[in-house]
Enzyme design. Structure first.
Site, PDB file in Angstrom:
ATOM      1  N   ILE A 164      26.520  30.751  17.702  1.00 59.79           N
ATOM      2  CA  ILE A 164      28.205  30.493  18.185  1.00 59.79           C
ATOM      3  C   ILE A 164      28.626  31.752  17.058  1.00 59.79           C
ATOM      4  O   ILE A 164      30.067  32.665  17.913  1.00 59.79           O
ATOM      5  CB  ILE A 164      28.711  29.671  18.581  1.00 59.79           C
ATOM      6  N   LYS A 198      43.455  27.662  11.672  1.00 61.39           N
ATOM      7  CA  LYS A 198      43.941  28.703  12.404  1.00 61.39           C
ATOM      8  C   LYS A 198      43.330  28.986  13.131  1.00 61.39           C
ATOM      9  O   LYS A 198      42.978  27.504  14.003  1.00 61.39           O
ATOM     10  CB  LYS A 198      43.027  29.934  11.012  1.00 61.39           C
ATOM     11  N   THR A 236      33.905  28.750   8.270  1.00 60.32           N
ATOM     12  CA  THR A 236      34.186  28.617   6.651  1.00 60.32           C
ATOM     13  C   THR A 236      32.763  27.826   5.711  1.00 60.32           C
ATOM     14  O   THR A 236      31.685  28.451   4.804  1.00 60.32           O
ATOM     15  CB  THR A 236      35.472  27.711   6.371  1.00 60.32           C
ATOM     16  N   TYR A 237      31.881  27.005   6.459  1.00 61.98           N
ATOM     17  CA  TYR A 237      30.656  26.610   5.468  1.00 61.98           C
ATOM     18  C   TYR A 237      29.859  26.352   6.127  1.00 61.98           C
ATOM     19  O   TYR A 237      28.577  26.286   5.057  1.00 61.98           O
ATOM     20  CB  TYR A 237      30.753  24.729   5.598  1.00 61.98           C
ATOM     21  N   GLY A 238      28.814  26.802   7.537  1.00 57.96           N
ATOM     22  CA  GLY A 238      27.777  27.704   7.641  1.00 57.96           C
ATOM     23  C   GLY A 238      27.703  28.031   8.592  1.00 57.96           C
ATOM     24  O   GLY A 238      28.854  28.213   9.541  1.00 57.96           O
ATOM     25  N   ASP A 248      43.460  23.562   6.275  1.00 57.45           N
ATOM     26  CA  ASP A 248      43.044  25.544   7.009  1.00 57.45           C
ATOM     27  C   ASP A 248      43.269  25.370   8.860  1.00 57.45           C
ATOM     28  O   ASP A 248      41.974  26.380   8.593  1.00 57.45           O
ATOM     29  CB  ASP A 248      41.001  25.761   6.708  1.00 57.45           C
TER      30      ASP A 248
END
Length: 298
Positions: A10, A129, A14-16, A127
């Site tokens: 998809i 957004k 941020t992390y993977g 965070d």
């Protein structure tokens, strides 16, 4: 992990990597997030596992549900409910016509409900957004990635070295405040509210100082009168240019007086005076809130 069949990638979080996947046993479609940590060698910190496990208890219709945490061979996978689209893609698709005000109002109301719930459980997002606000065809919007910042930290760059956006970051964080509160999420949501209304980012900074100065140019450079304690914050400089505050009718022209009033309270400099999610839900702006259905181009 063998219970899941990956359907497609998809996106990159941020992390993977995030995959659309299917539970082979139940047929349930889920979003699968692989968490890449710098500590791959030592494995996943137990503090992170503890933090993440707590998030399974966060049940609310406007929070993306964390269904499971899979910890295998130094890797961590988070299994979330699957939603159709994120708000960023929806705003991009609606760029020509704009999002109708009743839908903006509905989205903001739902997001504030999700925030009020998490904040009452002392969980911050940190965070927020448009990319981690997810929408469904029925008019629902949900907050994704809640609590991940506390578990893993907010990196400067993602695992693919993309810069993590500063556009929605509260001024107290930008000024180096180490101890911040639920008010940081309200600031971010205020920026997103303005972006839905005007169809462009409110403060699209490309560095921390550019980010601060964009805020100052719009809201005026803060001083001890509007924000007691600001001049003693770690990254405050007396040499900051002194800009005057702009009139909100010029900042978000399409918004009526109630909308501008709510936005200005969400973007209050002093975090202690910034409106809470619970108080925002009672604002007159929402007296005629409905739940329209979006036109999704999936």
């Amino acid at each position: 992990m063998e219970n899941f069949q990956k359907v497609e990638k998809i996106g990159e979080g941020t992390y993977g990597v995030v995959y659309k996947a299917k539970n082979k046993l139940t047929g349930e479609v889920v979003a699968l997030k692989k968490i890449r940590l710098d500590t791959e060698t030592e494995g996943v910190p137990s503090t992170a596992i503890r933090e993440i496990s707590l998030l399974k208890e966060l049940n609310h219709p406007n929070i993306v549900k964390l269904l499971d945490v899979i910890h295998t061979e130094n890797k961590l996978y988070l299994v979330f409910e699957f939603l159709h689209q994120d708000l960023k893609k929806f705003m991009d698709a609606s760029a020509l016509t704009g999002i109708p005000l009743p839908l903006i109002k509905s989205y903001l109301f739902q997001l504030l409900q999700g925030l009020a719930f998490c904040h009452s459980h002392r969980v911050l997002h940190r965070d927020l957004k448009p990319q981690n606000l997810l929408i469904n065809a029925d008019g629902s919007i949900k907050l994704a990635d809640f609590g991940l910042a506390r578990a893993f930290g907010v990196p400067v760059r993602t695992y693919t070295h993309e810069v993590v956006t500063l556009w929605y970051r509260a001024p107290e964080i930008l000024l180096g405040c180490k101890y911040y509160s639920t008010a940081v999420d309200i600031w971010s949501l205020g920026c997103i509210f303005a972006e839905m209304v005007t169809r462009r980012a409110l403060f699209p900074g490309d560095s921390e100082i550019d980010q601060l100065f964009r805020i100052f140019r719009t809201l005026g450079t803060p001083d001890e009168v509007v924000w007691p304690g600001v001049t003693s914050m770690p990254d405050y400089k007396p040499s900051f240019p002194k800009w005057a505050r702009q009139d909100f009718s010029k900042v978000v022209p399409p918004l009526d007086e109630d909308g501008r009033s709510l936005l200005s309270q969400m973007l209050h400099y002093d975090p202690n005076k910034r409106i809470s999610a619970k108080a925002a839900l009672a604002h007159p702006f929402f007296q005629d809130v409905t739940k329209p259905v979006p036109h999704l181009r999936l």
